[in-house]
Design a protein around this motif. Structure first.
Motif, mmCIF file in Angstrom:
data_model
loop_
_atom_site.group_PDB
_atom_site.id
_atom_site.type_symbol
_atom_site.label_atom_id
_atom_site.label_comp_id
_atom_site.label_asym_id
_atom_site.label_seq_id
_atom_site.Cartn_x
_atom_site.Cartn_y
_atom_site.Cartn_z
ATOM 1 N N LYS A 82 0.350 -0.694 -4.021
ATOM 2 C CA LYS A 82 0.971 -0.867 -2.708
ATOM 3 C C LYS A 82 0.402 -2.136 -2.082
ATOM 4 C CE LYS A 82 1.760 1.529 1.636
ATOM 5 N NZ LYS A 82 1.459 2.703 2.435
ATOM 6 N N VAL A 169 -2.325 3.369 -5.757
ATOM 7 C CA VAL A 169 -1.857 4.671 -5.278
ATOM 8 C C VAL A 169 -1.477 5.456 -6.511
ATOM 9 C CG1 VAL A 169 -0.112 5.854 -3.892
ATOM 10 C CG2 VAL A 169 -0.962 3.612 -3.174
ATOM 11 N N THR A 170 -2.153 6.590 -6.758
ATOM 12 C CA THR A 170 -1.821 7.387 -7.941
ATOM 13 C C THR A 170 -0.501 8.095 -7.718
ATOM 14 O OG1 THR A 170 -3.164 9.187 -7.080
ATOM 15 C CG2 THR A 170 -4.194 7.718 -8.689
ATOM 16 N N LYS A 171 0.304 8.015 -8.729
ATOM 17 C CA LYS A 171 1.624 8.624 -8.662
ATOM 18 C C LYS A 171 1.547 9.970 -9.370
ATOM 19 C CE LYS A 171 6.355 7.745 -10.023
ATOM 20 N NZ LYS A 171 7.247 6.837 -10.743
#
Length: 174
Positions: A82, A169-171
């Motif tokens: 991000k 940002v971990t998805k």
């Protein structure tokens, strides 16, 4: 004491003439005055140029000859990046490496394990920087957007339009 008297008398005794000419008398050198118009002046300028090389780290953009991935690999959650606001300048000494990110931008990896996306100016391709880049040291030691250029080993020169801080940002798979 007797030795001291002997040395004293040898020093005070008249010197016998030595064969051949004696040492040359010292000549007096004068410095020209500013009013002297016939005097020539020299100026010496010492310039220093520092070139910093930033190596490329392998990415999907520049990993042309990578060995096949091992079969027993631990599966990690996919990471999305991000973009956040970043400073206009970063210290050159903090840049460890780079990776090609998109067609017109490269990611700079810093000593603090941060990732900064450098948006290249119009007409520059990230693929030109597959082997890393060089940057010329500036007086303030900073690499700044809309001011400094980076030089690819292929000969391309690009100015950085904007820096963006990339935050992982971990998805999660739904």
């Amino acid at each position: 004491m007797l030795t001291l008297v002997a040395l004293w008398t040898m020093m005070m005794a008249p010197v016998a003439e030595a064969p051949g000419p004696g040492p040359e008398p010292l000549s007096i050198v004068s410095i020209p005055s500013p009013e002297d118009s016939t005097a020539s002046f020299w100026q010496m300028v010492i310039e220093q140029q520092i070139i910093i090389r930033v190596p490329a780290q392998r990415s999907s953009l520049n990993n042309f000859s990578a060995a096949p991935a091992p079969e027993m690999r631990v599966r990690q959650a996919p990471v999305e990046w991000k973009e956040k606001k970043a400073p206009k300048c970063i210290a050159m000494r903090n840049i460890l490496g780079m990776q090609g990110a998109q067609r017109d931008s490269i990611d700079l990896i810093t000593r603090q394990k941060q990732r900064l996306r450098a948006q290249l100016n119009r007409g520059c391709r990230a693929l030109d920087f597959y082997a890393g880049f060089y940057m010329q040291g500036s007086k303030d030691g900073q690499l700044c957007e809309d001011r400094d250029q980076i030089h690819a080993r292929t000969g391309a020169k690009c100015e950085i339009d904007k820096f963006r801080l990339m935050v992982p940002v971990t998805k999660s798979d739904d």
